[in-house]
Design a protein around this motif. Structure first.
Motif, PDB file in Angstrom:
ATOM      1  N   VAL A 178      85.036  -3.576 -36.775  1.00 47.47           N
ATOM      2  CA  VAL A 178      84.973  -3.068 -35.782  1.00 47.47           C
ATOM      3  C   VAL A 178      83.317  -3.745 -35.139  1.00 47.47           C
ATOM      4  O   VAL A 178      82.427  -2.972 -35.721  1.00 47.47           O
ATOM      5  CB  VAL A 178      85.249  -1.791 -35.299  1.00 47.47           C
ATOM      6  N   GLN A 179      83.523  -4.129 -34.361  1.00 44.74           N
ATOM      7  CA  GLN A 179      81.895  -5.149 -33.997  1.00 44.74           C
ATOM      8  C   GLN A 179      82.492  -5.642 -31.944  1.00 44.74           C
ATOM      9  O   GLN A 179      83.248  -5.833 -31.791  1.00 44.74           O
ATOM     10  CB  GLN A 179      81.951  -6.477 -34.862  1.00 44.74           C
ATOM     11  N   GLU A 180      81.192  -5.333 -31.703  1.00 45.25           N
ATOM     12  CA  GLU A 180      81.001  -6.548 -30.332  1.00 45.25           C
ATOM     13  C   GLU A 180      81.555  -7.669 -30.192  1.00 45.25           C
ATOM     14  O   GLU A 180      80.917  -8.048 -31.303  1.00 45.25           O
ATOM     15  CB  GLU A 180      79.628  -6.231 -30.136  1.00 45.25           C
ATOM     16  N   MET A 181      82.343  -7.793 -29.319  1.00 45.89           N
ATOM     17  CA  MET A 181      82.688  -8.774 -28.657  1.00 45.89           C
ATOM     18  C   MET A 181      80.926  -9.612 -27.773  1.00 45.89           C
ATOM     19  O   MET A 181      80.790  -9.353 -26.947  1.00 45.89           O
ATOM     20  CB  MET A 181      83.499  -9.155 -27.861  1.00 45.89           C
ATOM     21  N   ILE A 182      80.926 -10.695 -28.654  1.00 41.68           N
ATOM     22  CA  ILE A 182      79.417 -11.579 -28.687  1.00 41.68           C
ATOM     23  C   ILE A 182      79.780 -12.429 -26.779  1.00 41.68           C
ATOM     24  O   ILE A 182      80.906 -13.093 -27.307  1.00 41.68           O
ATOM     25  CB  ILE A 182      78.567 -12.559 -29.471  1.00 41.68           C
ATOM     26  N   PRO A 183      79.155 -12.667 -26.329  1.00 40.25           N
ATOM     27  CA  PRO A 183      79.785 -13.563 -24.719  1.00 40.25           C
ATOM     28  C   PRO A 183      79.985 -15.019 -25.141  1.00 40.25           C
ATOM     29  O   PRO A 183      78.795 -15.200 -25.304  1.00 40.25           O
ATOM     30  CB  PRO A 183      79.059 -12.758 -23.434  1.00 40.25           C
ATOM     31  N   GLY A 184      80.976 -15.169 -24.238  1.00 40.81           N
ATOM     32  CA  GLY A 184      80.904 -16.930 -24.641  1.00 40.81           C
ATOM     33  C   GLY A 184      81.514 -17.490 -25.753  1.00 40.81           C
ATOM     34  O   GLY A 184      82.311 -16.451 -26.718  1.00 40.81           O
ATOM     35  N   GLY A 185      82.382 -19.285 -25.532  1.00 39.98           N
ATOM     36  CA  GLY A 185      83.064 -19.137 -25.710  1.00 39.98           C
ATOM     37  C   GLY A 185      82.084 -19.720 -27.093  1.00 39.98           C
ATOM     38  O   GLY A 185      81.298 -19.916 -27.646  1.00 39.98           O
ATOM     39  N   GLY A 186      83.176 -21.669 -27.334  1.00 40.79           N
ATOM     40  CA  GLY A 186      82.886 -22.719 -28.539  1.00 40.79           C
ATOM     41  C   GLY A 186      81.709 -22.764 -28.020  1.00 40.79           C
ATOM     42  O   GLY A 186      81.016 -23.337 -28.593  1.00 40.79           O
ATOM     43  N   GLU A 187      80.858 -23.251 -27.231  1.00 37.16           N
ATOM     44  CA  GLU A 187      79.731 -23.739 -27.339  1.00 37.16           C
ATOM     45  C   GLU A 187      78.856 -22.303 -27.158  1.00 37.16           C
ATOM     46  O   GLU A 187      77.203 -23.883 -27.564  1.00 37.16           O
ATOM     47  CB  GLU A 187      79.289 -24.276 -24.720  1.00 37.16           C
ATOM     48  N   GLY A 188      78.770 -22.014 -27.599  1.00 34.93           N
ATOM     49  CA  GLY A 188      77.667 -20.631 -27.856  1.00 34.93           C
ATOM     50  C   GLY A 188      77.756 -20.568 -29.592  1.00 34.93           C
ATOM     51  O   GLY A 188      77.484 -19.866 -30.550  1.00 34.93           O
ATOM     52  N   GLN A 189      78.902 -21.296 -30.095  1.00 34.58           N
ATOM     53  CA  GLN A 189      78.774 -21.760 -31.450  1.00 34.58           C
ATOM     54  C   GLN A 189      78.109 -22.719 -32.341  1.00 34.58           C
ATOM     55  O   GLN A 189      78.433 -23.720 -31.944  1.00 34.58           O
ATOM     56  CB  GLN A 189      80.528 -21.103 -32.106  1.00 34.58           C
ATOM     57  N   PHE A 190      77.411 -21.411 -33.486  1.00 33.50           N
ATOM     58  CA  PHE A 190      76.513 -23.024 -34.568  1.00 33.50           C
ATOM     59  C   PHE A 190      77.042 -22.817 -35.500  1.00 33.50           C
ATOM     60  O   PHE A 190      77.286 -21.599 -36.108  1.00 33.50           O
ATOM     61  CB  PHE A 190      75.530 -22.727 -33.731  1.00 33.50           C
ATOM     62  N   VAL A 231      80.177 -16.543 -43.584  1.00 32.92           N
ATOM     63  CA  VAL A 231      79.433 -17.087 -44.803  1.00 32.92           C
ATOM     64  C   VAL A 231      80.639 -17.608 -45.277  1.00 32.92           C
ATOM     65  O   VAL A 231      81.634 -16.925 -45.655  1.00 32.92           O
ATOM     66  CB  VAL A 231      78.551 -17.227 -45.706  1.00 32.92           C
ATOM     67  N   ASN A 232      81.031 -19.619 -45.496  1.00 31.21           N
ATOM     68  CA  ASN A 232      82.145 -20.337 -45.959  1.00 31.21           C
ATOM     69  C   ASN A 232      81.380 -20.617 -47.482  1.00 31.21           C
ATOM     70  O   ASN A 232      81.160 -22.004 -46.905  1.00 31.21           O
ATOM     71  CB  ASN A 232      82.697 -21.304 -45.078  1.00 31.21           C
ATOM     72  N   PRO A 233      81.595 -20.178 -48.693  1.00 32.03           N
ATOM     73  CA  PRO A 233      81.093 -20.904 -49.544  1.00 32.03           C
ATOM     74  C   PRO A 233      82.289 -22.027 -50.496  1.00 32.03           C
ATOM     75  O   PRO A 233      82.691 -22.022 -51.152  1.00 32.03           O
ATOM     76  CB  PRO A 233      81.040 -19.776 -50.449  1.00 32.03           C
ATOM     77  N   VAL A 250      77.460 -21.631 -42.756  1.00 35.33           N
ATOM     78  CA  VAL A 250      76.585 -20.306 -42.009  1.00 35.33           C
ATOM     79  C   VAL A 250      77.217 -20.428 -40.500  1.00 35.33           C
ATOM     80  O   VAL A 250      76.710 -20.914 -40.387  1.00 35.33           O
ATOM     81  CB  VAL A 250      75.697 -20.203 -42.811  1.00 35.33           C
ATOM     82  N   GLU A 251      78.053 -19.397 -39.981  1.00 40.74           N
ATOM     83  CA  GLU A 251      78.392 -19.308 -38.409  1.00 40.74           C
ATOM     84  C   GLU A 251      77.148 -18.500 -37.899  1.00 40.74           C
ATOM     85  O   GLU A 251      77.454 -17.854 -38.818  1.00 40.74           O
ATOM     86  CB  GLU A 251      79.863 -19.433 -38.712  1.00 40.74           C
ATOM     87  N   PHE A 252      77.154 -19.205 -36.907  1.00 41.47           N
ATOM     88  CA  PHE A 252      75.859 -18.638 -35.984  1.00 41.47           C
ATOM     89  C   PHE A 252      76.412 -18.274 -34.272  1.00 41.47           C
ATOM     90  O   PHE A 252      77.165 -19.165 -34.177  1.00 41.47           O
ATOM     91  CB  PHE A 252      74.875 -18.874 -36.143  1.00 41.47           C
TER      92      PHE A 252
END
Length: 321
Positions: A100-112, A189-191, A173-175
């Protein structure tokens, strides 16, 4: 499988620290890396007592074949929806395995992402990318438009995290950038090879070929990823872009201009068009089944609300890991 295959991964005792999300967030926190606010909830009793800051998302500890694992993430905007979703997820995979986690605002433009090949605890080749568009647009089940970008802070963060387990093999590694404070928060993290794996070769960093060379004892040719190089999952990107354009989050000119940078496609190849053609009905089927899954979850939520799900909040039971 190691009796028949060369498994290019560290032992599970090391790998679990990035594969199991609670352990991942714990390790990242110990290394001083930013992570989303994650609540310590492992039972329905704790879920009912927790004081949450909505919206929150629920996701599985690890991947799997359950309906909840296939959904990847479930967004809840109020306590009643959260409790219903948590009860359903707990039935699917057990309360201990629901994050259970907070929802970080924003869509794909903030995904790195940080993408790399490591060998015996050190990076052989690495680059960073922005998962600019995804489907669905706010919770990406899959990326649809990914472009090479220069984000040195991701490289530093990923090196610290992967170095702590002496990683070996392919890894992504997803950020996500939190617009509230500008931090890059570790998500996953996807190994293994990932959806847009082909972007590396198109940008001049063929991680698959490098892996084969290392395991074959051949010289490895490394290099830097070319900027302004992109990968696109055309069928799904059309849907994602349509939703972004209709909501005013993407200009039509910007969308059509993005095609100029595409050097790799998810399913289409001019000399082998059949996979791309087959993907059209397959994608339609996947979208349909995801909507059915969403409807099932919505029905469960409504049913639990009618049954009188408690919405009383008690003292918080959470931790920021």
């Amino acid at each position: 499988m190691s009796a028949a295959f060369d498994v290019v991964l560290p032992p599970w005792e090391q790998l679990k620290w990035v594969c199991e999300k609670p352990l991942l967030y714990r390790r990242a926190g110990e290394l001083g890396l930013a992570v989303p606010l994650t609540y310590a909830i492992s039972s329905l009793v704790q879920a009912e007592a927790a004081k949450l800051r909505f919206p929150v998302i629920l996701k599985p500890n690890m991947g799997g074949r359950s309906r909840f694992a296939r959904a990847k993430a479930v967004l809840t905007n109020d306590r009643a929806a959260f409790l219903a979703a948590y009860a359903w997820a707990a039935e699917e995979i057990g309360g201990d395995n629901v994050v259970v986690q907070e929802m970080i605002p924003g869509g794909g433009e903030g995904q790195f992402s940080y993408a790399a090949l490591w060998n015996e605890g050190a990076p052989v080749a690495e680059f960073t990318a922005r998962r600019t568009r995804q489907y669905p647009v706010d919770f990406g089940y899959t990326s649809t438009f990914v472009e090479v970008v220069d984000e040195p802070q991701l490289i530093d963060a990923a090196r610290r995290l992967l170095g702590s387990i002496a990683h070996h093999g392919l890894v992504e590694v997803e950020f996500k950038r939190d617009a509230r404070d500008g931090s890059m928060k570790v998500l996953d993290v996807n190994p293994r090879p990932w959806t847009w794996f082909g972007l590396g070769a198109a940008a001049g960093v063929d991680l698959g070929a490098m892996l084969w060379a290392i395991q074959s004892g051949q010289p490895v040719k490394t290099g830097s990823a070319r900027p302004n190089t992109s990968w696109m999952y055309l069928v799904r990107d059309i849907v994602a872009a349509g939703r972004l354009i209709s909501s005013g989050r993407l200009a039509k000119l910007a969308y059509f201009s993005s095609f100029a940078k595409v050097r790799a496609w998810a399913t289409f190849q001019a000399n082998d068009p059949m996979p791309g053609l087959i993907d059209v009905p397959l994608t339609a089927w996947r979208v349909l089944t995801r909507r059915i899954l969403s409807a099932i979850l919505t029905g469960k939520c409504l049913g639990r609300r009618r049954d009188g799900v408690s919405s009383t909040a008690a003292e918080p039971d959470r931790r920021d890991r």
